[in-house]
Scaffold this motif. Structure first.
Motif, PDB file in Angstrom:
ATOM      1  N   GLY A 138      48.234 -38.036 -31.370  1.00  0.00           N
ATOM      2  CA  GLY A 138      47.233 -37.715 -30.638  1.00  0.00           C
ATOM      3  C   GLY A 138      47.740 -36.505 -29.832  1.00  0.00           C
ATOM      4  O   GLY A 138      46.747 -35.687 -29.384  1.00  0.00           O
ATOM      5  N   TYR A 139      49.115 -36.222 -29.543  1.00  0.00           N
ATOM      6  CA  TYR A 139      49.228 -34.806 -28.966  1.00  0.00           C
ATOM      7  C   TYR A 139      48.947 -33.809 -29.864  1.00  0.00           C
ATOM      8  O   TYR A 139      48.449 -32.663 -29.171  1.00  0.00           O
ATOM      9  CB  TYR A 139      50.598 -34.999 -28.674  1.00  0.00           C
ATOM     10  N   LEU A 140      49.159 -33.835 -31.237  1.00  0.00           N
ATOM     11  CA  LEU A 140      48.766 -32.651 -32.110  1.00  0.00           C
ATOM     12  C   LEU A 140      47.419 -32.616 -32.469  1.00  0.00           C
ATOM     13  O   LEU A 140      47.177 -31.860 -33.324  1.00  0.00           O
ATOM     14  CB  LEU A 140      49.893 -33.022 -33.323  1.00  0.00           C
ATOM     15  N   SER A 141      46.733 -33.803 -32.350  1.00  0.00           N
ATOM     16  CA  SER A 141      45.480 -33.705 -32.721  1.00  0.00           C
ATOM     17  C   SER A 141      44.553 -32.548 -32.499  1.00  0.00           C
ATOM     18  O   SER A 141      43.663 -31.917 -33.499  1.00  0.00           O
ATOM     19  CB  SER A 141      44.683 -34.878 -32.314  1.00  0.00           C
ATOM     20  N   PRO A 142      44.756 -31.934 -31.388  1.00  0.00           N
ATOM     21  CA  PRO A 142      43.760 -30.669 -31.298  1.00  0.00           C
ATOM     22  C   PRO A 142      43.985 -29.679 -32.327  1.00  0.00           C
ATOM     23  O   PRO A 142      43.076 -28.680 -32.576  1.00  0.00           O
ATOM     24  CB  PRO A 142      44.322 -29.942 -29.829  1.00  0.00           C
ATOM     25  N   PRO A 184      40.383 -40.370 -30.645  1.00  0.00           N
ATOM     26  CA  PRO A 184      39.761 -39.273 -30.142  1.00  0.00           C
ATOM     27  C   PRO A 184      38.471 -38.788 -31.115  1.00  0.00           C
ATOM     28  O   PRO A 184      37.401 -38.367 -30.332  1.00  0.00           O
ATOM     29  CB  PRO A 184      40.814 -38.285 -30.042  1.00  0.00           C
ATOM     30  N   ALA A 185      38.809 -38.760 -32.324  1.00  0.00           N
ATOM     31  CA  ALA A 185      37.562 -38.319 -33.212  1.00  0.00           C
ATOM     32  C   ALA A 185      36.424 -38.974 -33.273  1.00  0.00           C
ATOM     33  O   ALA A 185      35.277 -38.673 -33.038  1.00  0.00           O
ATOM     34  CB  ALA A 185      38.128 -37.959 -34.674  1.00  0.00           C
ATOM     35  N   SER A 186      36.422 -40.471 -33.214  1.00  0.00           N
ATOM     36  CA  SER A 186      35.495 -41.476 -33.391  1.00  0.00           C
ATOM     37  C   SER A 186      34.695 -41.508 -31.954  1.00  0.00           C
ATOM     38  O   SER A 186      33.328 -41.342 -31.909  1.00  0.00           O
ATOM     39  CB  SER A 186      35.924 -42.687 -33.727  1.00  0.00           C
ATOM     40  N   ARG A 187      35.526 -41.124 -30.768  1.00  0.00           N
ATOM     41  CA  ARG A 187      34.978 -41.227 -29.523  1.00  0.00           C
ATOM     42  C   ARG A 187      34.078 -40.096 -29.256  1.00  0.00           C
ATOM     43  O   ARG A 187      33.033 -39.995 -28.682  1.00  0.00           O
ATOM     44  CB  ARG A 187      35.833 -41.700 -28.364  1.00  0.00           C
ATOM     45  N   LYS A 199      46.340 -26.645 -25.577  1.00  0.00           N
ATOM     46  CA  LYS A 199      46.297 -26.235 -24.072  1.00  0.00           C
ATOM     47  C   LYS A 199      44.563 -26.485 -23.929  1.00  0.00           C
ATOM     48  O   LYS A 199      44.129 -26.713 -22.660  1.00  0.00           O
ATOM     49  CB  LYS A 199      46.643 -24.896 -23.654  1.00  0.00           C
ATOM     50  N   ARG A 200      43.814 -26.393 -24.886  1.00  0.00           N
ATOM     51  CA  ARG A 200      42.380 -26.485 -24.762  1.00  0.00           C
ATOM     52  C   ARG A 200      41.785 -27.767 -23.913  1.00  0.00           C
ATOM     53  O   ARG A 200      41.109 -27.585 -23.148  1.00  0.00           O
ATOM     54  CB  ARG A 200      41.573 -26.273 -26.055  1.00  0.00           C
ATOM     55  N   PRO A 232      36.606 -33.655 -28.483  1.00  0.00           N
ATOM     56  CA  PRO A 232      37.599 -34.207 -29.227  1.00  0.00           C
ATOM     57  C   PRO A 232      39.076 -33.529 -28.672  1.00  0.00           C
ATOM     58  O   PRO A 232      39.930 -34.491 -28.434  1.00  0.00           O
ATOM     59  CB  PRO A 232      37.726 -33.459 -30.244  1.00  0.00           C
ATOM     60  N   ASN A 233      39.108 -32.229 -28.141  1.00  0.00           N
ATOM     61  CA  ASN A 233      40.247 -31.925 -27.340  1.00  0.00           C
ATOM     62  C   ASN A 233      40.698 -32.539 -26.092  1.00  0.00           C
ATOM     63  O   ASN A 233      41.844 -32.963 -25.878  1.00  0.00           O
ATOM     64  CB  ASN A 233      40.385 -30.344 -27.064  1.00  0.00           C
TER      65      ASN A 233
END
Length: 409
Positions: free
Chosen positions: A56-60, A116-119, A203-204, A340-341
């Motif tokens: 989740g942390y690296l997902s951006p 986060p992608a599905s939401r 950071k976005r 997503p971010n």
């Protein structure tokens, strides 16, 4: 909700989530019969949490380079392939613990960006007037799975055995993968080249939260809520049942069940009265925030077992309404490319806060008594409600501007 893509996302996530529950149940059954170690079993959810947090942390970094549908499909299909290998391994052998734990971590890591992608995908697949109902349906399915999935998984393990349940999970993952492929995201959201520095990409989400007053307020509330809601974890409820209610451990299960029933009812109410909630979104958010603080304090002071069940249902209903209201604000206000971010940053914030608060509340319960942590949690929730009232102008301006946009259209 006539969108085929929305139904594919909704039902696909349901199959995937049910598979996640079944595989943990089956894994626990198999591993305990081999190891007879409670410590090893405790490692399974811990490794799962670490994998999800890391991903989740690296997902951006992924959201910056790939489309959401591609990430959802890759996540589910990869999980299916990895799980197939893990199921084969456990079918032929008793399993090497380090290999099993690595498999659990890898599955959790692949799943970490899917939430986060599905939401973030949801508001792209339905109209703005349907977002409240769509969030409600997602919540209802999630609570049904949490309420019945573990019990059904236990029945299947007793009937079929742990190995067979793993193959049931594999079939659920295959169906979920097929449904993800049916999603059609027709929004024109550009993705990056992936060449931006990793630090700036990571950071976005945090910058979008901090620079937008409504988002900042929502995440301050989520931060306080993550600390407060620790009192509902199994360890603290178990102690409360034993020391305050003076009941057997079965009542721990009753309270958990009624809590999930409350969440389910809250989701159903918001789905049925979606239009009403849409018109009074901030009022619903504020009054549900006040209600959860009151119910938490009263629950902590209460010593009657039946009343504890009633209060846990009421807390669950109000908590669900509050969560759906905040989710709706985010999805309506955020730009599609930012969402997503934002969810990635939110997941990192809440999971880290919840983890630290779990240890803190546990220590406070041991030092000052379990009722004291419910009073503290009620105070934190009251502070979040007071903060919402103090910054209500930010939310009301958001609603006013949106209504003006709708009239213009």
């Amino acid at each position: 909700m006539k969108s085929v893509s929305f139904r594919s996302l909704w039902i696909g996530q349901a199959f995937a989530n049910l598979g996640d529950v079944f595989y943990i149940v089956g894994m626990i059954s198999m591993m305990y019969s081999v190891s007879q170690s409670a410590f090893f079993l405790a490692l399974l959810p811990f490794i799962n949490t670490v994998g999800r947090f890391t991903s989740g942390y690296l997902s951006p970094l992924l959201f910056d380079k790939y489309r959401l549908k591609s990430l959802l499909c890759f996540s589910q299909i990869s999980k299916t392939v990895v799980f197939f290998g893990l199921a084969l391994w456990l079918t032929w052998t008793d399993g090497v613990f380090s290999f099993v734990l690595f498999g659990v971590f890898l599955l959790a890591f692949l799943d970490g960006w899917a939430d986060p992608a599905s939401r973030a995908m949801l508001p792209r697949l339905v109209g703005k007037e349907e977002i409240v109902r769509a969030n409600s349906l997602f919540s209802v399915v999630s609570q049904v799975i949490q309420l019945g999935g573990w019990a059904l998984g236990g029945v299947l393990v007793a009937w079929l055995g742990g190995r067979s349940v793993l193959w049931v999970t594999f079939l659920l993952f295959v169906v979920a993968s097929g449904l993800m492929l049916l999603i059609r995201d027709r929004t024109n959201v550009a993705v990056g080249t992936g060449e931006a520095p990793a630090a700036s990409v990571l950071k976005r989400g945090w910058q979008a939260i901090w620079q937008t007053p409504v988002f900042r307020s929502i995440h301050i509330v989520l931060f306080l809520e993550s600390m407060a809601n620790v009192v509902w974890i199994a360890a603290i409820i178990y102690v409360f049942v034993s020391e305050v209610l003076d009941k057997s451990e079965a009542w721990w299960g009753y309270i958990n069940t009624t809590f999930f029933i409350g969440l389910l009812l809250g989701g159903l109410l918001t789905a049925v009265y979606a239009r009403l909630m849409e018109r009074h979104l901030f009022r619903m958010l504020l009054w549900s925030a006040i209600a959860v603080s009151i119910f938490t304090v009263v629950f902590g002071l209460n010593r009657a077992a039946i009343m504890a069940l009633v209060l846990s249902v009421l807390f669950g209903i109000c908590e669900q309404i509050k969560s759906i209201a905040m989710e709706t604000y985010l999805q309506k206000k955020a730009e599609p490319e930012d969402l997503p971010n934002i969810y990635g940053a939110q997941g990192a914030l809440t999971s880290l806060t919840f983890g630290i608060a779990s240890l803190t509340m546990g220590a406070l319960a041991e030092a000052f008594g379990v009722q004291s942590v419910f009073l503290l949690a009620g105070g934190l929730l009251a502070a979040s409600a007071g903060y919402l009232f103090f910054v209500r102008g930010r939310f009301l301006v958001t609603l006013k501007s949106e209504h003006q946009e709708e009239k213009t259209v």
